[in-house]
Design a protein around this motif. Structure first.
Motif, PDB file in Angstrom:
ATOM      1  N   SER A   1      34.740   1.028  27.479  1.00 52.94           N
ATOM      2  CA  SER A   1      35.484   1.462  28.663  1.00 52.94           C
ATOM      3  C   SER A   1      36.106   0.280  29.394  1.00 52.94           C
ATOM      4  CB  SER A   1      34.548   2.202  29.614  1.00 52.94           C
ATOM      5  OG  SER A   1      33.635   1.284  30.205  1.00 52.94           O
ATOM      6  N   PRO A   2      37.130   0.525  30.209  1.00 55.14           N
ATOM      7  CA  PRO A   2      37.723  -0.548  31.014  1.00 55.14           C
ATOM      8  C   PRO A   2      36.695  -1.247  31.905  1.00 55.14           C
ATOM      9  CG  PRO A   2      39.144   1.373  31.034  1.00 55.14           C
ATOM     10  CD  PRO A   2      37.866   1.794  30.363  1.00 55.14           C
ATOM     11  N   GLU A   3      35.703  -0.481  32.381  1.00 50.69           N
ATOM     12  CA  GLU A   3      34.670  -1.070  33.227  1.00 50.69           C
ATOM     13  C   GLU A   3      33.817  -2.069  32.443  1.00 50.69           C
ATOM     14  OE1 GLU A   3      36.202   2.575  34.860  1.00 50.69           O
ATOM     15  OE2 GLU A   3      35.241   2.203  32.914  1.00 50.69           O
ATOM     16  N   VAL A   4      33.501  -1.725  31.191  1.00 50.76           N
ATOM     17  CA  VAL A   4      32.725  -2.638  30.339  1.00 50.76           C
ATOM     18  C   VAL A   4      33.537  -3.900  30.057  1.00 50.76           C
ATOM     19  CG1 VAL A   4      31.628  -2.965  28.087  1.00 50.76           C
ATOM     20  CG2 VAL A   4      31.413  -0.766  29.271  1.00 50.76           C
ATOM     21  N   ILE A   5      34.807  -3.716  29.709  1.00 52.58           N
ATOM     22  CA  ILE A   5      35.668  -4.856  29.408  1.00 52.58           C
ATOM     23  C   ILE A   5      35.811  -5.763  30.627  1.00 52.58           C
ATOM     24  CG2 ILE A   5      38.002  -5.572  28.777  1.00 52.58           C
ATOM     25  CD1 ILE A   5      36.358  -4.472  26.460  1.00 52.58           C
ATOM     26  N   ALA A   6      35.919  -5.177  31.809  1.00 51.33           N
ATOM     27  CA  ALA A   6      36.044  -5.979  33.036  1.00 51.33           C
ATOM     28  C   ALA A   6      34.808  -6.851  33.242  1.00 51.33           C
ATOM     29  CB  ALA A   6      36.261  -5.063  34.235  1.00 51.33           C
ATOM     30  N   ASP A   7      33.631  -6.291  32.972  1.00 56.90           N
ATOM     31  CA  ASP A   7      32.399  -7.060  33.123  1.00 56.90           C
ATOM     32  C   ASP A   7      32.300  -8.157  32.061  1.00 56.90           C
ATOM     33  OD1 ASP A   7      31.649  -5.640  35.330  1.00 56.90           O
ATOM     34  OD2 ASP A   7      30.189  -4.360  34.300  1.00 56.90           O
ATOM     35  N   ILE A   8      32.764  -7.846  30.841  1.00 59.46           N
ATOM     36  CA  ILE A   8      32.781  -8.857  29.774  1.00 59.46           C
ATOM     37  C   ILE A   8      33.689 -10.021  30.162  1.00 59.46           C
ATOM     38  CG2 ILE A   8      33.653  -9.320  27.443  1.00 59.46           C
ATOM     39  CD1 ILE A   8      32.551  -6.583  26.613  1.00 59.46           C
ATOM     40  N   GLU A   9      34.859  -9.685  30.686  1.00 60.69           N
ATOM     41  CA  GLU A   9      35.815 -10.728  31.063  1.00 60.69           C
ATOM     42  C   GLU A   9      35.282 -11.588  32.209  1.00 60.69           C
ATOM     43  OE1 GLU A   9      38.639 -11.612  29.487  1.00 60.69           O
ATOM     44  OE2 GLU A   9      37.943 -10.170  28.018  1.00 60.69           O
ATOM     45  N   ALA A  10      34.524 -10.986  33.101  1.00 61.03           N
ATOM     46  CA  ALA A  10      33.952 -11.744  34.213  1.00 61.03           C
ATOM     47  C   ALA A  10      32.954 -12.779  33.693  1.00 61.03           C
ATOM     48  CB  ALA A  10      33.274 -10.796  35.203  1.00 61.03           C
ATOM     49  N   VAL A  11      32.130 -12.362  32.740  1.00 67.91           N
ATOM     50  CA  VAL A  11      31.182 -13.306  32.140  1.00 67.91           C
ATOM     51  C   VAL A  11      31.937 -14.395  31.386  1.00 67.91           C
ATOM     52  CG1 VAL A  11      29.320 -13.585  30.443  1.00 67.91           C
ATOM     53  CG2 VAL A  11      29.348 -11.573  31.942  1.00 67.91           C
ATOM     54  N   PHE A  12      32.953 -14.003  30.662  1.00 65.36           N
ATOM     55  CA  PHE A  12      33.734 -14.957  29.874  1.00 65.36           C
ATOM     56  C   PHE A  12      34.376 -16.017  30.758  1.00 65.36           C
ATOM     57  CE2 PHE A  12      38.017 -15.947  28.070  1.00 65.36           C
ATOM     58  CZ  PHE A  12      37.581 -16.741  27.018  1.00 65.36           C
ATOM     59  N   ARG A  13      34.972 -15.579  31.851  1.00 60.10           N
ATOM     60  CA  ARG A  13      35.651 -16.525  32.728  1.00 60.10           C
ATOM     61  C   ARG A  13      34.662 -17.497  33.377  1.00 60.10           C
ATOM     62  NH1 ARG A  13      41.029 -15.184  33.983  1.00 60.10           N
ATOM     63  NH2 ARG A  13      40.935 -16.414  35.907  1.00 60.10           N
ATOM     64  N   ARG A  14      33.505 -16.984  33.775  1.00 63.85           N
ATOM     65  CA  ARG A  14      32.490 -17.874  34.345  1.00 63.85           C
ATOM     66  C   ARG A  14      32.018 -18.892  33.315  1.00 63.85           C
ATOM     67  NH1 ARG A  14      30.490 -13.022  36.734  1.00 63.85           N
ATOM     68  NH2 ARG A  14      28.892 -12.819  35.115  1.00 63.85           N
ATOM     69  N   THR A  15      31.819 -18.422  32.100  1.00 62.18           N
ATOM     70  CA  THR A  15      31.320 -19.309  31.045  1.00 62.18           C
ATOM     71  C   THR A  15      32.346 -20.359  30.662  1.00 62.18           C
ATOM     72  OG1 THR A  15      29.968 -17.501  30.166  1.00 62.18           O
ATOM     73  CG2 THR A  15      30.350 -19.386  28.717  1.00 62.18           C
ATOM     74  N   ILE A  16      33.611 -19.959  30.537  1.00 61.80           N
ATOM     75  CA  ILE A  16      34.622 -20.911  30.104  1.00 61.80           C
ATOM     76  C   ILE A  16      34.887 -21.960  31.164  1.00 61.80           C
ATOM     77  CG2 ILE A  16      36.718 -19.725  30.897  1.00 61.80           C
ATOM     78  CD1 ILE A  16      36.138 -21.538  27.557  1.00 61.80           C
ATOM     79  N   ARG A  17      34.733 -21.599  32.413  1.00 64.50           N
ATOM     80  CA  ARG A  17      34.895 -22.595  33.477  1.00 64.50           C
ATOM     81  C   ARG A  17      33.801 -23.660  33.375  1.00 64.50           C
ATOM     82  NH1 ARG A  17      38.209 -21.130  37.854  1.00 64.50           N
ATOM     83  NH2 ARG A  17      36.903 -22.193  39.379  1.00 64.50           N
ATOM     84  N   LYS A  18      32.586 -23.228  33.120  1.00 63.30           N
ATOM     85  CA  LYS A  18      31.480 -24.186  32.964  1.00 63.30           C
ATOM     86  C   LYS A  18      31.672 -25.027  31.702  1.00 63.30           C
ATOM     87  CE  LYS A  18      28.001 -21.466  35.406  1.00 63.30           C
ATOM     88  NZ  LYS A  18      26.676 -20.800  35.321  1.00 63.30           N
ATOM     89  N   LYS A  19      32.149 -24.384  30.644  1.00 62.28           N
ATOM     90  CA  LYS A  19      32.352 -25.112  29.392  1.00 62.28           C
ATOM     91  C   LYS A  19      33.469 -26.137  29.540  1.00 62.28           C
ATOM     92  CE  LYS A  19      32.953 -24.490  24.426  1.00 62.28           C
ATOM     93  NZ  LYS A  19      33.057 -23.539  23.311  1.00 62.28           N
ATOM     94  N   THR A  20      34.492 -25.791  30.309  1.00 65.70           N
ATOM     95  CA  THR A  20      35.601 -26.707  30.520  1.00 65.70           C
ATOM     96  C   THR A  20      35.123 -27.987  31.204  1.00 65.70           C
ATOM     97  OG1 THR A  20      37.188 -24.906  30.681  1.00 65.70           O
ATOM     98  CG2 THR A  20      37.843 -27.013  31.627  1.00 65.70           C
ATOM     99  N   VAL A  21      34.322 -27.830  32.243  1.00 62.39           N
ATOM    100  CA  VAL A  21      33.783 -28.998  32.940  1.00 62.39           C
ATOM    101  C   VAL A  21      32.946 -29.841  31.980  1.00 62.39           C
ATOM    102  CG1 VAL A  21      32.206 -29.766  34.748  1.00 62.39           C
ATOM    103  CG2 VAL A  21      33.809 -27.925  35.205  1.00 62.39           C
ATOM    104  N   LYS A  22      32.115 -29.182  31.192  1.00 60.42           N
ATOM    105  CA  LYS A  22      31.251 -29.890  30.245  1.00 60.42           C
ATOM    106  C   LYS A  22      32.089 -30.670  29.229  1.00 60.42           C
ATOM    107  CE  LYS A  22      27.382 -29.018  27.069  1.00 60.42           C
ATOM    108  NZ  LYS A  22      27.962 -29.516  25.809  1.00 60.42           N
ATOM    109  N   MET A  23      33.149 -30.031  28.701  1.00 62.18           N
ATOM    110  CA  MET A  23      34.008 -30.689  27.719  1.00 62.18           C
ATOM    111  C   MET A  23      34.714 -31.892  28.327  1.00 62.18           C
ATOM    112  SD  MET A  23      35.645 -27.283  25.921  1.00 62.18           S
ATOM    113  CE  MET A  23      36.915 -28.205  25.072  1.00 62.18           C
ATOM    114  N   LEU A  24      35.246 -31.726  29.531  1.00 55.67           N
ATOM    115  CA  LEU A  24      35.973 -32.811  30.164  1.00 55.67           C
ATOM    116  C   LEU A  24      35.056 -33.980  30.509  1.00 55.67           C
ATOM    117  CD1 LEU A  24      38.366 -30.780  32.468  1.00 55.67           C
ATOM    118  CD2 LEU A  24      38.942 -31.959  30.353  1.00 55.67           C
ATOM    119  N   LYS A  25      33.831 -33.665  30.881  1.00 56.10           N
ATOM    120  CA  LYS A  25      32.871 -34.727  31.148  1.00 56.10           C
ATOM    121  C   LYS A  25      32.532 -35.484  29.864  1.00 56.10           C
ATOM    122  CE  LYS A  25      30.578 -32.789  35.226  1.00 56.10           C
ATOM    123  NZ  LYS A  25      29.327 -32.195  35.756  1.00 56.10           N
ATOM    124  N   GLU A  26      32.364 -34.726  28.766  1.00 56.33           N
ATOM    125  CA  GLU A  26      32.046 -35.375  27.495  1.00 56.33           C
ATOM    126  C   GLU A  26      33.160 -36.314  27.055  1.00 56.33           C
ATOM    127  OE1 GLU A  26      31.330 -32.143  24.866  1.00 56.33           O
ATOM    128  OE2 GLU A  26      29.266 -31.813  25.532  1.00 56.33           O
TER     129      GLU A  26
END
Length: 473
Positions: free
Chosen positions: A412-437
């Motif tokens: 459902s769109p509601e499930v996808i919205a929650d998936i995207e929220a997790v994805f965006r939070r995770t990729i932001r953290k991963k971006t910082v980690k990559m740039l620091k490395e």
């Protein structure tokens, strides 16, 4: 009665394809990873108890789903692979555990179950089983071969892979120090694969990884210092053309490939009148989206290069089931990532674990199991032709197939919205980690937020030029 009659009509329409799934009891459960209010050094404040993939705790919607599965199991879907004439099932049977974690008997049981439920595509590789080693190499093909003896070969799409550049797989060749994707290596690989598989043709021959240097299996950066001369694309395609002319190979594809590689293969084929690749087998899951979504989706689009995606590791090596989050290591001591330390290590990092916990909570919120959420996400992507699922037990295979044929979809769109929220939070953290490395930013750098926004927006369809931060690209 009407539903059963409709199922029979669909079955007749699809002959002579394998029979489709016709309904069975569902095993509707949740992972035992549950959030609790605790303190201490636990994984993000989650209590982790003994793990089992099924039959632990019913979801709030279990009764509804049990009714649905008994009368509304859908038929397996079949899709054309790229611009080939191959019509393959939406699920491909992965076999890389056959001969290492699975016996011949177990392998045969899983292959038979898969076929009974509509799967018509089987994927193997000359280097299987994994982990790749000389002592077990070829067992997977031999197990498939002994099973095929009781089957009609023309009912199946048999896909295999030949190794790319590697000094570690030199044992695959006669008197070689390295495997390459040149004419001699390609020919030797195919001849040996045909013999092991007990067949006189391969439906889909894929390059397991490129002959040239590319970042592989979890590497995030292209290291320019590792560039090396490689076998020209035209030479590789000419070797494949010879095998196609001989009737030993029908179609060709790539695996673990980049946009550059796909476009060069397609362009060279068009320019030289040589065989075109029809597929790409790359990892894709809730934990591995970026490398395909950023630009390969566009490159492989039917209106562009028309290369079908065979998505492997949709459960992130099993991690998205939640089994690697438990504290009782005895319960998962025979699970792949614990059995072979260092294997698929990319799915065991802190960010991967954190994202997995959040995805499990999304699943629970919407009355799904972690497996249903993870496989449902890949299943519903419009650019996925078929998802490769592997299992080390018949129970796991049943659960995975149920996620396609029993679980209601699309998500459902509601499930996808929650998936995207997790994805965006995770990729932001991963971006910082990559740039620091890469030593591009410091922990208090003022450009962190802008840089993360650029990366995150780029993943959602916006195009930017090379990012330069503190004088570095």
């Amino acid at each position: 009665m009407a539903i059963r009659r409709l199922q029979r009509e669909r079955e007749r329409e699809r002959e002579p394809r394998p029979r489709h799934f016709s309904g069975m009891a569902s095993y509707v459960t949740f992972s035992t990873v549950t959030p609790v209010a605790i303190t201490g050094n636990n994984s993000g404040g989650y209590a982790l108890s003994a793990f089992t993939r099924r039959c632990v705790a019913p979801s709030p919607n279990a009764g509804r789903r049990m009714f649905r599965t008994s009368v509304m199991a859908k038929a397996m879907e079949y899709r054309k692979l790229g611009d080939s004439e191959l019509n393959i099932s939406e699920i491909t049977m992965g076999t890389m555990t056959f001969g290492e974690q699975n016996t011949e008997k177990e392998s045969h049981e899983m292959l038979s179950y898969a076929v009974e439920h509509g799967i018509n595509c089987i994927d193997t590789a000359e280097a299987y089983p994994v982990p790749m080693k000389k002592e077990t190499q070829g067992k997977t093909d031999l197990y498939i071969s002994s099973w095929l003896k009781s089957q009609s070969r023309d009912k199946f799409v048999l896909a295999t892979k030949l190794c790319g550049y590697s000094e570690r797989t030199a044992y695959l060749r006669e008197n070689a120090e390295v495997t390459r994707v040149d004419a001699a290596n390609i020919k030797e690989s195919v001849e040996k694969s045909l013999k092991r598989l007990g067949t006189d043709y391969i439906d889909l021959l894929q390059i397991h990884w490129p002959d040239r240097y590319v970042p592989l299996f979890g590497d995030n950066y292209y290291d320019t210092s590792k560039w090396r001369a490689s076998v020209p694309f035209v030479e590789q395609l000419r070797a494949f053309q010879d095998l196609i002319n001989e009737g030993k190979v029908r179609y060709i594809g790539v695996s673990n490939e980049t946009s550059y590689g796909v476009m060069e293969f397609v362009h060279t084929a068009k320019l030289e009148g040589l065989p075109k690749i029809v597929s790409i087998q790359n990892g894709y899951s809730l934990l591995a989206r970026i490398r395909f979504e950023v630009d390969l989706v566009e490159v492989c689009h039917p209106k562009n290069c028309n290369v079908g995606l065979l998505a492997y590791s949709p459960l992130g090596g099993g991690s998205l089931s939640g089994k690697y989050l438990v504290t009782d290591l005895e319960a998962t001591k025979n699970a792949r990532l614990n059995l072979f330390p260092g294997f698929m290590e990319r799915y065991k990092g802190s960010l991967a674990k954190e994202a997995t916990i959040q995805y499990i909570e999304v699943a629970k919120k919407h009355g799904l199991t972690p497996v249903e959420l993870a496989l449902g996400f890949v299943r519903d992507r419009p650019f996925v032709t078929s998802t490769i699922i592997g299992a080390t037990s018949l129970e796991q295979l049943k659960e995975d197939i149920d996620a396609y044929l029993v679980t209601e979809g699309p998500l459902s769109p509601e499930v996808i919205a929650d998936i995207e929220a997790v994805f965006r939070r995770t990729i932001r953290k991963k971006t910082v980690k990559m740039l620091k490395e890469k030593k591009v930013i410091g922990s208090q750098d003022s450009v962190v937020t802008d840089t993360m926004n650029i990366y995150t927006n780029a993943l959602h369809g916006f195009t930017y030029g090379p990012i330069r931060v503190n004088g570095q690209r």
